[in-house]
Motif scaffolding. Structure first.
Motif, PDB file in Angstrom:
ATOM      1  N   GLU A 762       0.754  -1.048   0.060  1.00 56.95           N
ATOM      2  CA  GLU A 762      -0.015  -0.005  -0.043  1.00 56.95           C
ATOM      3  C   GLU A 762       0.629   1.272   0.070  1.00 56.95           C
ATOM      4  N   THR A 763       2.188   1.120   0.371  1.00 56.03           N
ATOM      5  CA  THR A 763       3.091   2.084   0.552  1.00 56.03           C
ATOM      6  C   THR A 763       3.792   2.539  -0.781  1.00 56.03           C
ATOM      7  N   ASP A 764       3.581   1.652  -1.751  1.00 55.18           N
ATOM      8  CA  ASP A 764       4.270   1.644  -3.021  1.00 55.18           C
ATOM      9  C   ASP A 764       3.628   3.123  -3.714  1.00 55.18           C
ATOM     10  N   LYS A 765       4.361   3.716  -4.630  1.00 56.65           N
ATOM     11  CA  LYS A 765       3.736   5.022  -4.958  1.00 56.65           C
ATOM     12  C   LYS A 765       2.779   4.646  -6.036  1.00 56.65           C
ATOM     13  N   GLU A 766       2.813   3.372  -6.734  1.00 57.74           N
ATOM     14  CA  GLU A 766       2.034   3.066  -7.712  1.00 57.74           C
ATOM     15  C   GLU A 766       0.755   2.330  -7.244  1.00 57.74           C
ATOM     16  N   PHE A 767       0.620   2.290  -5.845  1.00 55.04           N
ATOM     17  CA  PHE A 767      -0.482   1.402  -5.432  1.00 55.04           C
ATOM     18  C   PHE A 767      -1.987   2.019  -5.481  1.00 55.04           C
ATOM     19  N   PHE A 768      -2.005   3.513  -5.335  1.00 55.76           N
ATOM     20  CA  PHE A 768      -3.289   4.084  -5.561  1.00 55.76           C
ATOM     21  C   PHE A 768      -3.294   4.120  -7.019  1.00 55.76           C
ATOM     22  N   PRO A 769      -2.478   4.547  -8.034  1.00 55.62           N
ATOM     23  CA  PRO A 769      -2.745   4.614  -9.333  1.00 55.62           C
ATOM     24  C   PRO A 769      -3.269   3.249  -9.817  1.00 55.62           C
ATOM     25  N   ALA A 770      -2.823   2.228  -9.360  1.00 60.81           N
ATOM     26  CA  ALA A 770      -3.068   0.830  -9.726  1.00 60.81           C
ATOM     27  C   ALA A 770      -4.585   0.346  -9.465  1.00 60.81           C
ATOM     28  N   THR A 771      -5.020   1.050  -8.179  1.00 58.82           N
ATOM     29  CA  THR A 771      -6.360   0.970  -7.818  1.00 58.82           C
ATOM     30  C   THR A 771      -7.213   1.660  -8.919  1.00 58.82           C
ATOM     31  N   ILE A 772      -6.849   2.903  -9.278  1.00 58.13           N
ATOM     32  CA  ILE A 772      -7.596   3.748 -10.317  1.00 58.13           C
ATOM     33  C   ILE A 772      -7.631   2.907 -11.592  1.00 58.13           C
ATOM     34  N   MET A 773      -6.571   2.262 -12.037  1.00 54.99           N
ATOM     35  CA  MET A 773      -6.633   1.536 -13.167  1.00 54.99           C
ATOM     36  C   MET A 773      -7.630   0.023 -13.098  1.00 54.99           C
ATOM     37  N   ASN A 774      -7.796  -0.402 -11.950  1.00 48.67           N
ATOM     38  CA  ASN A 774      -8.565  -1.755 -11.658  1.00 48.67           C
ATOM     39  C   ASN A 774      -9.946  -1.237 -11.614  1.00 48.67           C
TER      40      ASN A 774
END
Length: 944
Positions: A762-774
């Motif tokens: 969850e602390t990865d900088k791409e975690f939230f962008p990945a949830t947007i993608m999903n």
């Protein structure tokens, strides 16, 4: 299957006079008031408004007074089928209906539920979308039925049948209520059949049957519209009149007479359950319909006898005779009749006759002793807290108002109900026991594992249950692309024009206060006075991460033991002290934390925190309670072995993390590891690892900062700091090539799919962008491609979802679903195809829908106490800024199609995933090699 606490209305209440009325009454208990306004249209539609300015959201619900009780034998399941159909399409919303609209306007996800007596449709939306919702709800009611075609009906039948398989046919003890109701209610009683209906009835339903049912029951004079939240009532009245006013009144509908039942003799039945691993006894007595004056006392009776360590059933069956980990009891009432239920899932190998005898012995003791005033007081305190909790959201208040109106003709019971709850006396409790339970005939079912009939009650007859056979290619084909024309329903204006948005709501980020104590413990809080409650959470890092691999389950057992008494209080005394405050205090262990959480009436916060301090710093270390806790955990582990969903979760963990990673284990442990754990192991874990410098305290509710912080300071002043050492974790890597794994559950009616790989923290900088993608892949429910293709397009499943799950540690990307057993290969192949094409076909429209939902839904982010507490958890766990939600909103706004495609190529590659299927290997395993991932690995060949 514990039923939620129901607040019943006395049957002699007068009907609400037609017209407009404003409630001004206040409960004597707390001075807590829910103001509302009600009016009716000429066509009979009843409308209830409740204004709540605390958040820029509004909940809209349409409740129809029709459930399975209005069906006919042989045509069951129609009410529930309509719960599904009304979301699909209407004349002016078009295909996708409310689900498609919900995704665009930032709604909570349009949803519905069906009971024996009513069906409701609801969601919470940003308040700028209120006119759109009123337009949409009116379209469902008056401009829907023409859009139901033969292909649409055929597809939705399959979806509903999948729901039945998932919730009933493919789970342990799933047929219990079917057997109970068939034998408690006569054949001509409308509660004789289940709400979901039978597979045969659903398959036989014709389009004409469906249309007749809709035209009979879905009419304005059988419906209530509730609107609750931040809105202008005068404007909303105009919209309701405009959009609902044209809909024609239906034929008059008379209320059904009450139909309570009685039994001439006790009926005992048994059933060998394919999925059960433990024997279960269920007992049911005829009781009272909803709103009967005895319902309140029966609710107290069930709570007193079965809930908690002071309960007679706990003392006799759990602590003394060690027959079961717990006893459940509840008064299940409906509009026409009721049933009083007792359920005991016994330990492995226990004879249910011994359970039955212990139940009768406990009843005898209760007959002699009754219930004390002190016990009644603590039960009422809990009921008062539950009552306020049910009203903590605008949707909750809307639900309650509709419930009171549709069944009691008095929505003002929302302001009086607590008085009836608190009026029950010890004499009332004993009176209803003698009237409905003592020496009265009942229905008793024994659900036992395959081959263990000897555990059933003596004298039991074999229960008749219809088991579906797995037949390849048996389902009806349908073509949703078929062109359909129909004559549009007349309207006084052009309903094809979607109403505009209102003024954009401003996202209100709650004011957060913080404090760090000398010990290192951090406090995060939000003051919120909507209801007189406080919710809190003390999180201590550790959990399973600090356990030894040979002793998995220590932290879970420690959590269980911490509420089993303190240094100066027995388990019973501690529980009583908590309940007398109207509080709840729970301790649980997760993979990464030990958590003490709870809620209480705000006026009792200080006393509740004093008990939290005892629980935290003065454990009792009771040998007898420890032995009992071990037995209960082992029983739960045994139960899980029969559940396909739990099997899938456990096996997927092993694939994701590998055998040498601590997180590859279920934190309950195994039967062997739990057997090996000693009380000294718990003490060692506690003394080494439970420390304030790795803890945080989160609090939301009707309390100011100083008052909250002072109690936490008192809590921690004697709590010593420890040097807690966390071990380095093995590096988790994704597979370089996909592989199929199969776990055999012979006779499974569904295949449970878990597809994914270790992805991100969850602390990865791409975690939230990945949830947007999903979101458009599988995170957006009906807005997602997985749902649209597998459920709406093919009818393969009741539900499918995908998402990223991480913490400070890398977690999995997971696609999960339960699919119809006989199309397992087709479903997995379709998932694979969707994943392959997602980076290619994601377009500007997909991005627009994603942004629309993720930005607009922020208006709902902080409405409930639970959502505020979750926000504090994210701030605490991941060191986020207080306004991180607004920063995430900016991330969404700046996303481009090319960004989403790049993220999809990187994080949802179907050629580098684990494909786990839990199902019937004999019929489904061979074809899976056609996926192109090599020969599937059978994880449990011994099942054959």
């Amino acid at each position: 299957m514990k039923a939620p606490l129901n607040f019943y209305i006395l049957s002699f209440l007068l009907s609400l006079v037609a017209g407009t009325a404003t409630a001004q009454q206040t409960t004597e208990a707390k001075g807590f008031e829910v103001a509302y306004e009600t009016f009716s249209l000429d066509n009979g539609l009843k409308v209830i408004f409740h204004v709540d300015r605390s958040d820029p959201v509004v909940a809209v619900a349409l409740t129809s007074h029709v459930g399975s009780a209005r069906e006919k034998e042989g045509r069951t399941g129609f009410a529930h089928l309509f719960e599904h159909l009304l979301f699909l399409e209407s004349e002016n919303l078009g295909k996708g209906g409310l689900d498609k609209l919900s995704a665009r306007i930032g709604g909570s996800g349009a949803n519905g539920s069906t009971s024996r007596d009513r069906t409701n449709y609801y969601q919470t939306v940003p308040n700028d979308a209120l006119e759109k919702m009123i337009w949409a709800e009116a379209d469902k009611l008056g401009y829907f039925i023409n859009t139901v075609t033969e292909p649409v009906l055929a597809k939705e039948k399959q979806v509903v049948k999948n729901e039945k398989r998932q919730s009933i046919d493919n789970r342990p003890y799933g047929h219990t209520m079917y057997v109970i109701d068939k034998n408690l209610y006569p054949k001509d009683h409308p509660y004789n059949w289940q709400v979901i209906g039978s597979l045969e009835d659903l398959q036989n339903a014709t389009l004409q049957d469906v249309k007749e049912f809709f035209n009979r029951w879905y009419v304005p004079n059988n419906v209530i519209l509730t609107v609750a939240g931040d809105f202008d009532t005068q404007q909303a009245k105009q919209w309701v009149e405009k959009y609902f006013g044209d809909i024609k009144r239906g034929a008059e509908i008379e209320d059904l007479e009450k139909m309570p039942v009685s039994l001439e003799e006790t009926r005992k039945l048994y059933y060998e359950d394919n999925f059960a691993r433990l024997p279960e006894l269920t007992m049911a007595w005829p009781s009272v319909p909803s709103y009967h004056e005895d319902a309140y006392a029966l609710e107290v009776l069930s709570t007193y006898l079965a809930e908690g360590k002071n309960a007679p059933f706990y003392k006799e069956l759990v602590a003394k005779k060690k027959l079961t980990p717990n006893v459940q009891m509840y008064n299940y009432t409906s509009e026409l009749a009721g049933q009083f239920m007792l359920q005991v899932r016994a330990y492995d190998g226990k004879d249910l006759d011994s359970v039955y005898d212990a139940v009768q012995e406990t009843f005898k003791k209760f007959e002699a002793e009754g219930i004390s005033h002190k016990d009644l007081t603590r039960i009422k305190a809990g009921q008062e807290t539950a009552f306020y909790n049910s009203l903590s959201s605008v949707l909750g208040k809307g639900f309650q108002l509709a419930q009171y109106e549709i069944f009691a003709n008095d929505p003002n019971m929302i302001n009086k109900e607590i008085d009836y709850i608190l009026a029950v006396t010890p004499q009332d409790v004993m009176r209803v026991y003698k009237k409905y339970i003592q020496n009265k005939p009942l229905v008793a079912t024994s659900f036992v594992p395959k081959g263990q009939i000897e555990l059933a009650l003596k004298g039991s007859q074999l229960a008749q249950v219809e088991e579906e056979q797995i037949v390849m290619g048996a389902e009806q084909e349908f073509d949703l692309e078929e062109e359909v024309t129909y004559e549009r329903t007349a309207s006084s204006f052009d309903r094809t024009v979607e109403p505009p948005y209102g003024d954009a709501p401003k996202v209100k980020v709650p004011e957060i206060w913080e404090e760090t104590l000398k010990s290192g413990l951090k406090i995060h809080g939000i003051t919120n006075s909507e209801v007189p409650l406080v919710q809190f959470m003390l999180e201590i890092k550790g959990g399973m991460l600090l356990e030894e691999p040979s002793k998995i389950g220590v932290s879970n057992l420690l959590a269980s033991l911490m509420t089993k008494g303190t240094k100066n209080r027995t388990p019973q005394e501690l529980e009583e002290a908590i309940e007398l405050l109207g509080a709840s205090i729970r301790v649980n262990a997760t993979d990464e934390k030990l958590i003490i959480s709870g809620s209480t009436l705000a006026k009792n916060y200080d006393e509740t925190m004093a008990l939290v301090k005892e629980i935290l710093l003065e454990p009792r270390w009771d040998n007898e309670e420890f032995a009992l806790a071990k037995q209960q955990v082992i029983s739960r582990i045994q139960q899980d072995k029969g559940s396909p969903n739990n099997i899938a979760s456990n096996e997927f963990r092993r694939l994701i993390y590998g055998e040498n990673h601590i997180l590859s284990n279920n934190n309950l442990g195994t039967e062997a590891s739990v057997e090996n754990i000693t009380l000294e192991d718990l003490k060692t874990y506690y003394n080494k690892n439970v420390s304030p410098n790795i803890a945080s305290f989160l609090i939301v509710g009707d309390i100011e900062k100083n008052a909250a912080v002072n109690e936490v300071k008192e809590l921690t002043k004697d709590w010593g700091v420890k040097n807690v050492k966390f071990k380095d974790l093995p590096v988790v890597t994704a597979p370089t090539a996909s592989k199929v794994y199969f776990y055999d559950v012979p006779g499974a009616k569904q295949s449970v799919l878990h597809i994914g790989y270790p992805a991100l923290s969850e602390t990865d900088k791409e975690f939230f962008p990945a949830t947007i993608m999903n979101y458009r892949l599988g995170g957006g429910s009906f807005a997602s491609q997985l749902t649209q293709e597998l459920r709406e397009g093919k009818g393969y499943t009741y539900g499918i979802r995908s998402g990223f799950d991480g913490s400070t540690i890398k977690g999995p990307f997971l696609i999960s679903s339960g699919v119809r057993s006989n199309i397992t290969y087709e479903a997995v192949a379709l998932v694979k195809d969707i994943l392959e094409n997602y980076p290619k076909n994601f377009n500007e429209q997909d991005l627009e829908v994603t942004k629309g939902f993720m930005i607009k839904s922020n208006a709902r982010k902080f409405e409930t106490m639970g959502s505020k507490l979750q926000m504090l958890r994210e701030i605490s766990d991941y060191n986020r800024e207080k306004d991180f939600v607004l920063k995430q909103e900016e991330t969404v706004k700046n996303m481009k199609v090319s960004d989403i495609k790049a993220l999809a190529r990187k994080y949802v590659d179907p050629s580098k995933m684990y494909y786990l299927i839990v199902g019937d290997a004999e019929t489904q395993l061979p074809r899976l090699e056609e996926l192109g991932f090599g020969k599937p690995v059978l994880l449990n060949p011994e099942a054959k």
